[in-house]
Scaffold this motif. Structure first.
Motif, PDB file in Angstrom:
ATOM      1  N   UNK A  80      49.644  20.820  38.804  1.00 39.50           N
ATOM      2  CA  UNK A  80      50.184  19.398  38.615  1.00 39.50           C
ATOM      3  C   UNK A  80      50.517  19.271  37.024  1.00 39.50           C
ATOM      4  N   UNK A  81      49.811  19.508  36.186  1.00 37.04           N
ATOM      5  CA  UNK A  81      49.831  19.485  34.731  1.00 37.04           C
ATOM      6  C   UNK A  81      50.992  20.488  34.456  1.00 37.04           C
ATOM      7  N   UNK A  82      51.295  21.549  35.113  1.00 38.14           N
ATOM      8  CA  UNK A  82      52.459  22.545  34.814  1.00 38.14           C
ATOM      9  C   UNK A  82      53.710  22.215  35.415  1.00 38.14           C
ATOM     10  N   UNK A  83      53.889  21.242  36.155  1.00 36.35           N
ATOM     11  CA  UNK A  83      55.058  20.518  36.962  1.00 36.35           C
ATOM     12  C   UNK A  83      55.210  21.051  38.291  1.00 36.35           C
ATOM     13  N   UNK A  84      54.062  21.460  38.938  1.00 32.55           N
ATOM     14  CA  UNK A  84      54.341  21.506  40.311  1.00 32.55           C
ATOM     15  C   UNK A  84      54.240  20.463  41.052  1.00 32.55           C
ATOM     16  N   UNK A  85      54.414  20.335  42.447  1.00 34.52           N
ATOM     17  CA  UNK A  85      54.278  19.375  43.136  1.00 34.52           C
ATOM     18  C   UNK A  85      54.009  20.296  44.552  1.00 34.52           C
ATOM     19  N   UNK A  86      53.075  19.421  45.271  1.00 33.61           N
ATOM     20  CA  UNK A  86      52.604  20.293  46.920  1.00 33.61           C
ATOM     21  C   UNK A  86      52.003  18.796  47.422  1.00 33.61           C
ATOM     22  N   UNK A  87      52.074  19.221  48.754  1.00 34.05           N
ATOM     23  CA  UNK A  87      51.186  18.276  49.769  1.00 34.05           C
ATOM     24  C   UNK A  87      49.913  18.616  49.635  1.00 34.05           C
ATOM     25  N   UNK A  88      48.882  17.536  49.918  1.00 35.33           N
ATOM     26  CA  UNK A  88      47.286  17.812  50.023  1.00 35.33           C
ATOM     27  C   UNK A  88      47.174  19.083  50.948  1.00 35.33           C
ATOM     28  N   UNK A 104      54.846  31.921  31.019  1.00 34.76           N
ATOM     29  CA  UNK A 104      56.334  32.006  31.438  1.00 34.76           C
ATOM     30  C   UNK A 104      57.231  31.020  31.391  1.00 34.76           C
ATOM     31  N   UNK A 105      56.526  29.667  31.832  1.00 35.27           N
ATOM     32  CA  UNK A 105      57.322  28.544  31.764  1.00 35.27           C
ATOM     33  C   UNK A 105      57.470  28.025  30.295  1.00 35.27           C
ATOM     34  N   UNK A 106      56.653  28.436  29.549  1.00 34.09           N
ATOM     35  CA  UNK A 106      56.686  28.304  27.832  1.00 34.09           C
ATOM     36  C   UNK A 106      57.977  29.065  27.576  1.00 34.09           C
ATOM     37  N   UNK A 107      57.939  30.281  27.752  1.00 29.27           N
ATOM     38  CA  UNK A 107      58.754  31.349  27.398  1.00 29.27           C
ATOM     39  C   UNK A 107      60.364  30.826  27.979  1.00 29.27           C
ATOM     40  N   UNK A 108      60.605  30.330  28.942  1.00 30.94           N
ATOM     41  CA  UNK A 108      61.822  29.923  29.504  1.00 30.94           C
ATOM     42  C   UNK A 108      62.210  28.448  29.372  1.00 30.94           C
ATOM     43  N   UNK A 109      61.290  27.828  28.450  1.00 29.81           N
ATOM     44  CA  UNK A 109      61.459  26.321  28.014  1.00 29.81           C
ATOM     45  C   UNK A 109      61.345  25.313  29.087  1.00 29.81           C
ATOM     46  N   UNK A 110      60.565  25.690  30.231  1.00 31.27           N
ATOM     47  CA  UNK A 110      60.330  24.884  31.297  1.00 31.27           C
ATOM     48  C   UNK A 110      59.006  23.984  31.106  1.00 31.27           C
ATOM     49  N   UNK A 111      58.563  24.176  30.133  1.00 35.06           N
ATOM     50  CA  UNK A 111      57.194  23.298  29.959  1.00 35.06           C
ATOM     51  C   UNK A 111      57.022  23.129  28.289  1.00 35.06           C
ATOM     52  N   UNK A 119      37.482  32.536  40.661  1.00 34.87           N
ATOM     53  CA  UNK A 119      37.641  31.452  39.324  1.00 34.87           C
ATOM     54  C   UNK A 119      38.693  32.639  38.366  1.00 34.87           C
ATOM     55  N   UNK A 120      38.166  33.771  38.169  1.00 37.62           N
ATOM     56  CA  UNK A 120      38.709  34.646  37.189  1.00 37.62           C
ATOM     57  C   UNK A 120      40.204  34.874  37.483  1.00 37.62           C
ATOM     58  N   UNK A 121      40.538  35.162  38.878  1.00 38.05           N
ATOM     59  CA  UNK A 121      41.702  35.466  39.388  1.00 38.05           C
ATOM     60  C   UNK A 121      42.764  34.395  39.165  1.00 38.05           C
ATOM     61  N   UNK A 122      42.402  33.053  39.422  1.00 35.14           N
ATOM     62  CA  UNK A 122      42.958  31.947  39.312  1.00 35.14           C
ATOM     63  C   UNK A 122      43.335  31.643  37.784  1.00 35.14           C
ATOM     64  N   UNK A 123      42.466  31.776  37.018  1.00 38.02           N
ATOM     65  CA  UNK A 123      42.725  31.351  35.537  1.00 38.02           C
ATOM     66  C   UNK A 123      43.680  32.630  34.941  1.00 38.02           C
ATOM     67  N   UNK A 124      43.790  33.855  35.458  1.00 37.22           N
ATOM     68  CA  UNK A 124      44.708  34.703  35.035  1.00 37.22           C
ATOM     69  C   UNK A 124      46.058  34.311  35.826  1.00 37.22           C
ATOM     70  N   UNK A 125      46.215  33.862  36.978  1.00 40.48           N
ATOM     71  CA  UNK A 125      47.316  33.267  37.582  1.00 40.48           C
ATOM     72  C   UNK A 125      47.983  32.080  36.793  1.00 40.48           C
ATOM     73  N   UNK A 126      47.064  31.036  36.701  1.00 33.13           N
ATOM     74  CA  UNK A 126      47.542  30.039  35.540  1.00 33.13           C
ATOM     75  C   UNK A 126      48.099  30.257  34.271  1.00 33.13           C
ATOM     76  N   UNK A 127      47.222  31.353  33.738  1.00 30.35           N
ATOM     77  CA  UNK A 127      47.514  31.672  32.357  1.00 30.35           C
ATOM     78  C   UNK A 127      49.015  32.193  32.428  1.00 30.35           C
ATOM     79  N   UNK A 128      49.278  33.245  33.288  1.00 30.71           N
ATOM     80  CA  UNK A 128      50.655  33.755  33.388  1.00 30.71           C
ATOM     81  C   UNK A 128      51.885  32.890  33.903  1.00 30.71           C
ATOM     82  N   UNK A 129      51.459  31.984  34.596  1.00 35.01           N
ATOM     83  CA  UNK A 129      52.442  30.951  34.855  1.00 35.01           C
ATOM     84  C   UNK A 129      52.816  30.102  33.627  1.00 35.01           C
ATOM     85  N   UNK A 130      51.722  29.555  33.051  1.00 35.41           N
ATOM     86  CA  UNK A 130      51.890  28.801  31.910  1.00 35.41           C
ATOM     87  C   UNK A 130      52.662  29.377  30.659  1.00 35.41           C
TER      88      UNK A 130
END
Length: 303
Positions: A227-235, A296-303, A283-294
């Motif tokens: 959510x902080x990274x700009x995603x939306x989703x249903x519960x 890329x979003x910063x690199x492309x000016x979407x965050x 937790x380690x896998x999800x942290x790596x995923x979130x780090x790479x998403x963040x």
């Protein structure tokens, strides 16, 4: 090893009894077979045999269409609403059977018990299958409804919440007549190793609850960060999140993550082609995923 030279118990009694005790149903109501997909396939072949179309959602488990086409079963996809929820009134029409997952895949959205019972009340002359592959991650099971509806089949698996996909243990709970079908289909349905390990898993309730709690905790943490990274989703009540970003196309992000050997699901299909299904790992896998998403979003000016 001596036991492995012999055919396994055709009734799968140790596993059937363990499941019956766990779910508080009669052993005659429990049906086990090699693999959850095999259970569903057999149900399609056995119960969906009229000339009327079988109903299932337009956004759902992809193999429903595969089996319907394979067995030449007519079907109609009923459109989920804008929140990816079932419109119960769409299932009031005459049909040859009903099947849907709860929670749904790939959306993770839970169907209420009231809605499920309403569909059962309007379809008492056909088989209604509730596919509960992911139910343990937070959804409510339809099993209590077995006492009221003899046309209900509830299908579950050891592959998701019990992390035993390699054992291929699928099972269903329904009226006792279902087991008559099983013995006509394949009398020796489970190998001895799968039977023994399945029973051991059922008996170790503490470990089951501990691992489930970990996955759910991680899922909820990832929801907040997405959510902080700009995603939306249903519960989501599953072990995945079906998410869309406000400015980064799903296919683009899917390809970028794949370059980093991070794999999520992307569906190039109507209505969901801007969503990613993100499975919850460690937790380690999800942290790596979130780090790479963040990153890329910063690199492309979407965050």
């Amino acid at each position: 090893t001596a036991r492995l030279r012999l055919d396994p118990d055709p009734t799968a009694a140790p596993l059937v009894n363990a499941l019956a005790d766990f779910y508080h149903v009669h052993p005659d109501q429990v049906f086990v077979i090699v693999g959850y997909d095999h259970v569903l396939s057999m149900c399609f072949l056995t119960f969906f045999n009229s000339e009327k179309p079988v109903f299932f959602p337009d956004i759902t488990y992809s193999f429903y269409k595969v089996w319907a086409d394979l067995y030449r079963i007519p079907y109609e996809c009923q459109k989920l609403d804008e929140n990816f929820k079932i419109v119960k009134e769409d299932y009031y029409k005459e049909n040859g059977g009903v099947i849907f997952p709860n929670p749904n895949a790939p959306t993770g959205v839970e169907a209420s018990q009231e809605m499920i019972e309403d569909i059962l009340q309007h379809n008492q002359d056909v088989i209604v299958i509730i596919d509960e592959a992911y139910v343990d991650f937070g959804a409510e099971t339809a099993l209590p409804l077995l006492e009221k509806y003899d046309n209900l089949i509830v299908v579950q698996t050891f592959s998701k919440s019990r992390s035993m996909a390699g054992m291929r243990i699928g099972y269903a709970m329904a009226s006792p007549e279902l087991n008559d079908v099983k013995y006509s289909f394949n009398s020796y349905t489970m190998d001895q190793t799968a039977l023994d390990l399945g029973v051991a898993s059922i008996n170790d309730q503490a470990y089951f609850e501990e691992t489930l709690h970990k996955i759910i905790q991680t899922r909820e943490r990832v929801k907040l960060r997405l959510t902080e990274l700009g995603f939306t989703f249903r519960d989501s009540k599953s072990n995945f999140i079906f998410a869309s970003h406000k400015s980064c196309p799903a296919e683009e992000l899917f390809e970028k993550l794949k370059e980093k050997d991070i794999y999520v699901r992307y569906f190039k299909k109507p209505r969901i082609d801007n969503y990613l299904r993100i499975t919850i790992g460690t937790d380690a896998e999800m942290d790596e995923f979130l780090s790479e998403v963040e990153k890329y979003l910063k690199e492309t000016g979407r965050l």
